[in-house]
Design a protein around this motif. Structure first.
Motif, mmCIF file in Angstrom:
data_model
loop_
_atom_site.group_PDB
_atom_site.id
_atom_site.type_symbol
_atom_site.label_atom_id
_atom_site.label_comp_id
_atom_site.label_asym_id
_atom_site.label_seq_id
_atom_site.Cartn_x
_atom_site.Cartn_y
_atom_site.Cartn_z
ATOM 1 N N TYR A 122 0.839 -1.192 0.000
ATOM 2 C CA TYR A 122 0.000 0.000 0.000
ATOM 3 C C TYR A 122 0.876 1.244 0.000
ATOM 4 C CZ TYR A 122 1.238 0.458 4.932
ATOM 5 O OH TYR A 122 1.937 0.607 6.105
ATOM 6 N N ALA A 123 0.287 2.348 -0.399
ATOM 7 C CA ALA A 123 0.909 3.669 -0.289
ATOM 8 C C ALA A 123 -0.203 4.673 -0.090
ATOM 9 C CB ALA A 123 1.729 4.001 -1.523
ATOM 10 N N GLU A 124 0.021 5.652 0.777
ATOM 11 C CA GLU A 124 -0.981 6.675 1.072
ATOM 12 C C GLU A 124 -0.289 8.013 1.262
ATOM 13 O OE1 GLU A 124 -3.333 5.700 4.469
ATOM 14 O OE2 GLU A 124 -3.509 3.574 3.930
ATOM 15 N N VAL A 164 3.344 10.960 4.094
ATOM 16 C CA VAL A 164 3.333 9.850 3.140
ATOM 17 C C VAL A 164 3.540 8.581 3.943
ATOM 18 C CG1 VAL A 164 4.092 11.152 1.127
ATOM 19 C CG2 VAL A 164 5.804 10.178 2.658
ATOM 20 N N GLN A 165 2.793 7.533 3.571
ATOM 21 C CA GLN A 165 2.906 6.239 4.236
ATOM 22 C C GLN A 165 3.044 5.155 3.181
ATOM 23 O OE1 GLN A 165 0.039 5.725 7.664
ATOM 24 N NE2 GLN A 165 -0.944 7.477 6.703
ATOM 25 N N PHE A 166 3.745 4.101 3.522
ATOM 26 C CA PHE A 166 3.913 3.015 2.565
ATOM 27 C C PHE A 166 4.108 1.704 3.308
ATOM 28 C CE2 PHE A 166 8.215 4.197 3.663
ATOM 29 C CZ PHE A 166 8.885 2.985 3.737
ATOM 30 N N GLY A 167 3.835 0.619 2.604
ATOM 31 C CA GLY A 167 4.089 -0.715 3.132
ATOM 32 C C GLY A 167 4.310 -1.681 1.989
ATOM 33 N N THR A 168 5.216 -2.614 2.191
ATOM 34 C CA THR A 168 5.535 -3.569 1.128
ATOM 35 C C THR A 168 4.556 -4.720 1.056
ATOM 36 O OG1 THR A 168 6.957 -4.857 2.610
ATOM 37 C CG2 THR A 168 7.979 -3.045 1.385
ATOM 38 N N GLY A 169 3.698 -4.868 2.080
ATOM 39 C CA GLY A 169 2.945 -6.091 2.177
ATOM 40 C C GLY A 169 3.862 -7.231 2.570
ATOM 41 N N LEU A 170 3.357 -8.442 2.501
ATOM 42 C CA LEU A 170 4.143 -9.605 2.896
ATOM 43 C C LEU A 170 5.038 -10.034 1.741
ATOM 44 C CD1 LEU A 170 4.331 -11.252 5.490
ATOM 45 C CD2 LEU A 170 2.699 -12.865 4.516
ATOM 46 N N GLY A 206 6.430 2.318 6.611
ATOM 47 C CA GLY A 206 7.052 3.581 6.957
ATOM 48 C C GLY A 206 6.112 4.758 6.817
ATOM 49 N N ARG A 207 6.512 5.877 7.441
ATOM 50 C CA ARG A 207 5.751 7.132 7.354
ATOM 51 C C ARG A 207 6.686 8.303 7.585
ATOM 52 N NH1 ARG A 207 4.268 10.196 11.395
ATOM 53 N NH2 ARG A 207 4.395 8.493 12.925
ATOM 54 N N LEU A 208 6.462 9.382 6.850
ATOM 55 C CA LEU A 208 7.099 10.679 7.075
ATOM 56 C C LEU A 208 5.997 11.716 7.226
ATOM 57 C CD1 LEU A 208 9.996 10.680 4.431
ATOM 58 C CD2 LEU A 208 10.257 10.581 6.920
ATOM 59 N N SER A 209 6.115 12.596 8.233
ATOM 60 C CA SER A 209 5.059 13.578 8.499
ATOM 61 C C SER A 209 5.652 14.935 8.832
ATOM 62 C CB SER A 209 4.178 13.130 9.676
ATOM 63 O OG SER A 209 3.570 11.891 9.442
ATOM 64 N N ARG A 210 4.887 15.955 8.480
ATOM 65 C CA ARG A 210 5.196 17.319 8.900
ATOM 66 C C ARG A 210 3.888 18.028 9.217
ATOM 67 N NH1 ARG A 210 5.245 22.550 6.638
ATOM 68 N NH2 ARG A 210 6.684 23.971 7.719
ATOM 69 N N ILE A 211 3.856 18.713 10.352
ATOM 70 C CA ILE A 211 2.695 19.501 10.762
ATOM 71 C C ILE A 211 3.201 20.878 11.185
ATOM 72 C CG2 ILE A 211 0.766 19.702 12.379
ATOM 73 C CD1 ILE A 211 0.814 16.656 12.629
ATOM 74 N N ALA A 212 2.569 21.916 10.693
ATOM 75 C CA ALA A 212 2.980 23.278 11.044
ATOM 76 C C ALA A 212 1.749 24.155 11.177
ATOM 77 C CB ALA A 212 3.922 23.847 9.990
ATOM 78 N N THR A 213 1.818 25.136 12.090
ATOM 79 C CA THR A 213 0.716 26.077 12.282
ATOM 80 C C THR A 213 1.235 27.358 12.900
ATOM 81 O OG1 THR A 213 -1.472 26.383 13.304
ATOM 82 C CG2 THR A 213 0.169 25.145 14.561
ATOM 83 N N ASP A 214 0.542 28.459 12.624
ATOM 84 C CA ASP A 214 0.839 29.719 13.308
ATOM 85 C C ASP A 214 0.182 29.774 14.680
ATOM 86 O OD1 ASP A 214 2.259 30.527 11.107
ATOM 87 O OD2 ASP A 214 0.623 31.702 10.244
ATOM 88 N N VAL A 228 -7.035 16.302 1.695
ATOM 89 C CA VAL A 228 -7.095 15.464 0.501
ATOM 90 C C VAL A 228 -6.217 14.256 0.787
ATOM 91 C CG1 VAL A 228 -6.649 15.270 -1.961
ATOM 92 C CG2 VAL A 228 -7.405 17.459 -0.999
ATOM 93 N N ASN A 229 -6.813 13.081 0.794
ATOM 94 C CA ASN A 229 -6.109 11.856 1.133
ATOM 95 C C ASN A 229 -6.181 10.881 -0.033
ATOM 96 O OD1 ASN A 229 -5.849 12.944 3.783
ATOM 97 N ND2 ASN A 229 -7.904 12.184 4.260
ATOM 98 N N LEU A 230 -5.053 10.331 -0.406
ATOM 99 C CA LEU A 230 -4.979 9.412 -1.536
ATOM 100 C C LEU A 230 -4.420 8.074 -1.076
ATOM 101 C CD1 LEU A 230 -4.465 12.435 -2.774
ATOM 102 C CD2 LEU A 230 -3.862 11.190 -4.837
ATOM 103 N N LYS A 231 -5.048 6.989 -1.551
ATOM 104 C CA LYS A 231 -4.568 5.637 -1.284
ATOM 105 C C LYS A 231 -4.248 4.963 -2.617
ATOM 106 C CE LYS A 231 -7.302 5.059 2.941
ATOM 107 N NZ LYS A 231 -8.313 4.234 3.645
ATOM 108 N N PHE A 232 -3.057 4.387 -2.707
ATOM 109 C CA PHE A 232 -2.613 3.758 -3.945
ATOM 110 C C PHE A 232 -2.551 2.241 -3.788
ATOM 111 C CE2 PHE A 232 -0.804 7.979 -3.716
ATOM 112 C CZ PHE A 232 -1.116 8.516 -4.947
#
Length: 860
Positions: free
Chosen positions: A271-273, A288-294, A303-311, A856-860
């Protein structure tokens, strides 16, 4: 949930039958609360017959052995992901095209279930019991600490889908806002940055948090600073909130609740999201998130990488948060080995001072009192009038908190024959960082420095910038040995424990000064080291004595050693040596009244050591902090039925009434004051209690419309409380002892969610929250309190499934729809002021007015 994995997929018979038309009377218990808003009526109309006439395929996923629902199970139709099962285990595919299709249902620790279904006009109901798998997973550790219907405790389970519904980038407490007895607050007013959660009036200092069975709470402060792990919710597979003492946990005892988080997951498919949000106050979330499956039947990488920012809603209350998550696993028939690392780095402008009461009320006379007593300067007061409730005390451009926390976990699950399995973990948490502050006209002597002499002039004060550092390691091991006879589910037992050590350096450095002839480069002006060891062992068992009667027992022994050596920032020696041994027994019983109906009762003892601030920041005249003891009595009734032929389709109904009495000895309660880093000051009170009732209700029809409500009514009292104030010289002034309300403990908390699907793939939800008055200290004085508040949020989600991606979801969350100006937290202090009269100074944390977040969320 059983702690087993997935291997050798098999197909099991899946009963298929059309919905009947037999009427079933709904349970007479009526706990759907009168303050559910009129907007629900409109939503009910929108969710009428046209959506139900599409002939959905729906059903309930359960454990084949126990019959318990499995929330968060994955449902795939022809390989395309449908909605995960709800908290009652139910799912619904609104419209299945005519023809033959493959339905696949999978859940961590169970064999996947595959069935061929035929699309047709009529509604179809599937009962989907999943068989536990022969393959183990790292959940062996997590499950060993979780409650179930057999442990006679109050708890709430949330799955991945439950958290994803509201995960627009706000911290985890805000995703739990609709669970029973919960109150949340945000320093910056938006739910991003420093946030806090209280359950039954207990802050996160008294809430035990674990990730995959590993303690998350800081061993010294006992707080769990989730700002250090931004977007953690995106990597959570399941979560359980236990209220009260609950079951034995690794780490500190739960004095109000425990939050047990699991990121362990085995997703067989690749999966990838990517999830991306933008909203008010320039708030961004990107991940972004991803997984190889089995891979090769044995290996997985996620895995996942995230960034959150706000004033931030408050002025100069920005946050810049980054995190990652990486897991690599190997699984075989009887073995699972998994390495997990996750990290968070935060840079947050300091908003922990809050705003003075005149910024909320606009009272100029009161504002002058703050100035006359040195609580604000004249320029500060001018800014209060200009900035109002969004006022920020700090103006230095780098008045920031900077911290990074790296987690490393190695998990092993090993089968030991047919009846035994072992879960074990090694862990290391590395934390380091500082907060930087501008200090005006500080005495050199306060920093242990000599005065500056220039010519014949002696300078005793200077402006300066300092940094206060933490540099720590937390490491250890945990284990859980589980016994579950293969052919007998009447008896289950666990032997578990942990050994952990914490090593933390506290120190301060001056990085700039107006007069610096006596100050070296990065002049260190205090240093102390703290070490803490924590050992615990527990044994727990559940036994179904009779077909209707089950019993539960849990014994824990915990040993703590705590040492501090060195001086604190006020130049005082804070040498401390403390040793504690706690024995915490727990017992309970359950009785099945009928199908889906249960009575339960339990008794548990929890004991906790004081936190660092209780030793080094004691109020004047207070004696050495004592450990706390809690005796927790819980009793309740549960009703849980799915597949009922009500409201025109497959209806699930869940009701629960839980009563609690929490009797404390030497409870450490908040005085209403804060130390210099925003932590609450506390004092022991000899006798106190919390007692109340928690009512919850949930009804869902075909997963197309649902209503959930929760209401907590409680009394929270200190017996013979002696209020203490301070005069101008900070000498204590005591009042007459009396019974008083415990600070930050509202008598009534409710939460309601009404969600519906008026058309296919479009979901609308109203979320309503009410919190009654909270007192800032223990004086029960309404002039030192947070006024009651009510908040309405609105959420809309729309999913489409084009041919080029699995799913695109568009979502909007509107917080505080009614644009209420409210505060959710604060603090107070009083003393004889300049006029020789008792003056009270209240500071509050205003929450944002109407604001939005769109994603906006996408799943591949």
């Amino acid at each position: 949930m059983p702690a087993k994995g997935i291997n050798n997929p098999r197909t099991f018979p899946l009963p298929l039958r059309p919905l009947g038309r037999r009427r079933v009377p709904l349970c007479k218990a009526k706990i759907f609360l009168k303050n559910v808003f009129l907007a629900g009526a409109a939503l009910c109309v929108l969710t009428a017959a046209p959506a139900w006439a599409q002939g959905p395929v729906s059903g309930t996923v359960t454990d084949a052995r126990t019959g318990e629902p499995l929330p968060g199970a994955t449902v795939l139709l022809d390989g395309a992901a449908g909605p995960a099962t709800s908290t009652t285990g139910s799912f619904s595919l609104p419209a299945v095209p005519v023809g033959r299709h493959e339905l696949r249902i999978s859940f961590l620790g169970y064999e996947p279930l595959v069935r061929q279904v035929q699309g047709q006009d009529a509604e179809q109901l599937l009962n989907a019991p999943l068989q536990p798998s022969a393959v183990l997973t790292g959940e062996a550790l997590v499950t060993a600490q979780r409650a179930s219907d057999r442990t006679a405790t109050a708890y709430t389970n949330l799955g991945r889908e439950d958290l994803a519904k509201r995960n627009f980038g706000q911290d985890l407490p805000y995703l739990l806002d609709q669970t029973p007895s919960v109150v949340v607050t945000s320093d910056a007013g938006t739910g991003v940055g420093y946030t806090d959660i209280r359950i039954r009036g207990t802050s996160n200092i008294g809430i035990n948090m674990t990730i995959n069975g590993v303690p998350l709470n800081d061993p010294e402060s006992r707080g769990a600073f989730l700002v250090n792990l931004p977007d953690l919710a995106s990597s959570i597979n399941s979560l359980q909130v236990q209220r009260g003492v609950g079951t034995s946990q690794n780490g500190g005892a739960a004095f109000g609740a425990s939050i047990n988080i699991s990121t362990l997951d085995v997703r067989r498919e690749a999966y990838a999201e990517t999830n991306n949000s933008y909203g008010s106050f320039n708030t961004w979330k990107n991940n972004v998130q991803f997984g190889t499956g089995l891979l090769g039947g044995h290996f997985t990488i996620d895995g996942r990488l995230s960034r959150i920012a706000t004033d931030g809603y408050m002025n100069r209350a920005s946050s810049d948060l980054k995190s990652y998550y990486l897991a690599a696993g190997y699984q075989a028939k009887n073995t699972l080995l998994k390495f997990i690392t996750f990290s968070g780095r935060e840079k947050t402008y300091q908003a922990w001072n809050g705003v003075p009461e005149p910024a909320i009320t606009g009272n100029r006379a009161l504002l002058q009192t703050y100035v006359d007593n040195g609580e604000l300067t004249a320029p500060d007061a001018a800014r209060v009038l200009q900035e109002g409730r969004r006022y920020s005390y700090y103006t230095y451009d780098n008045q920031t908190d900077n911290y990074q926390q790296n987690h490393y976990q190695l998990h092993l699950s090993q089968g030991l024959g047919e009846n035994w399995n072992l879960g074990a973990a090694l862990h290391l948490t590395r934390g380091f960082g500082y907060y930087e502050s501008f200090r005006a006209r500080r005495r050199f002597s306060a920093y242990g420095l000599p005065n500056v002499v220039i010519g014949n002039q002696t300078i005793t004060r200077t402006d300066l910038i300092d940094q206060k550092w933490l540099d720590n390691y937390f490491y250890g091991g945990t284990f859980a040995l589980n016994y579950q006879p293969k052919d007998n589910d009447k008896f289950q037992a666990t032997l578990g424990g942990a050994a952990n050590k914490f090593d933390n350096d506290h120190y301060g450095e001056i990085i700039w000064a107006q007069y610096a002839t006596t100050i070296g480069r990065r002049q260190r002006y205090y240093f102390n080291n703290a070490t803490k060891t924590d050992y615990n062992a527990y044994a727990r068992a559940t036994w179904q004595l009779l077909p209707r009667l089950g019993v539960y027992g849990d014994l824990q022994l915990r040993r703590i050693g705590y040492n501090i050596a060195g001086i604190e920032d006020d130049q005082n020696d804070v040498a401390t040596r403390a040793r504690y041994t706690f024995f915490n027994p727990k017992a309970g019983a359950t009785f099945a009244l009928a199908e889906g109906q249960q009575l339960y009762a339990s008794f548990a003892v929890g004991q906790r050591e004081p936190v660092r601030a209780d030793f080094v920041d004691r109020p004047a005249g207070d004696q050495t902090a004592k450990p706390e003891r809690l005796e927790d009595f819980e009793a309740g009734y549960r009703f849980n039925r799915t597949g009922l032929d009500l409201l025109g389709g497959n209806t699930a109904v869940r009701l629960e009434a839980n009563g609690f009495y929490m009797n404390y000895r030497d409870q450490l309660v908040a005085t209403g004051q804060l130390n210099d880093v925003g932590a609450p000051l506390r004092t022991n009170v000899a006798r106190s209690y919390r007692r109340g009732v928690e009512l919850t209700g949930f009804v869902s029809a075909n997963d197309l419309i649902s209503l959930s409500s929760t209401l907590t009514l409680s009394q929270n009292r200190i017996l013979n409380y002696q209020d203490v104030t301070y005069d101008a010289d900070f000498n204590p002034v005591a009042a007459t002892p009396r019974t008083s309300v415990i600070s930050y403990s509202p008598a009534a908390v409710s939460a309601h969610t009404l969600e519906g699907q008026p058309v296919k793939n479009l979901r609308l939800a109203f979320l309503y929250k009410t919190v009654s008055r909270q007192f800032l200290d223990n004086s029960e004085n309404t002039n030192r309190s947070i006024v009651p508040y009510q908040v309405l949020d609105f959420r809309v989600r729309y999913a489409i499934r084009p041919v080029f991606v699995k799913e695109i979801e568009l979502a909007v969350l509107v917080n505080n729809v009614l644009n209420r100006e409210y505060v959710a937290n604060g603090y107070t202090y009083s003393y004889l002021g300049a006029s020789s009269q008792l003056e009270t100074f209240n500071w509050y944390f205003p929450q944002s007015t109407r604001n939005f977040l769109a994603s906006v969320n996408l799943k591949f």
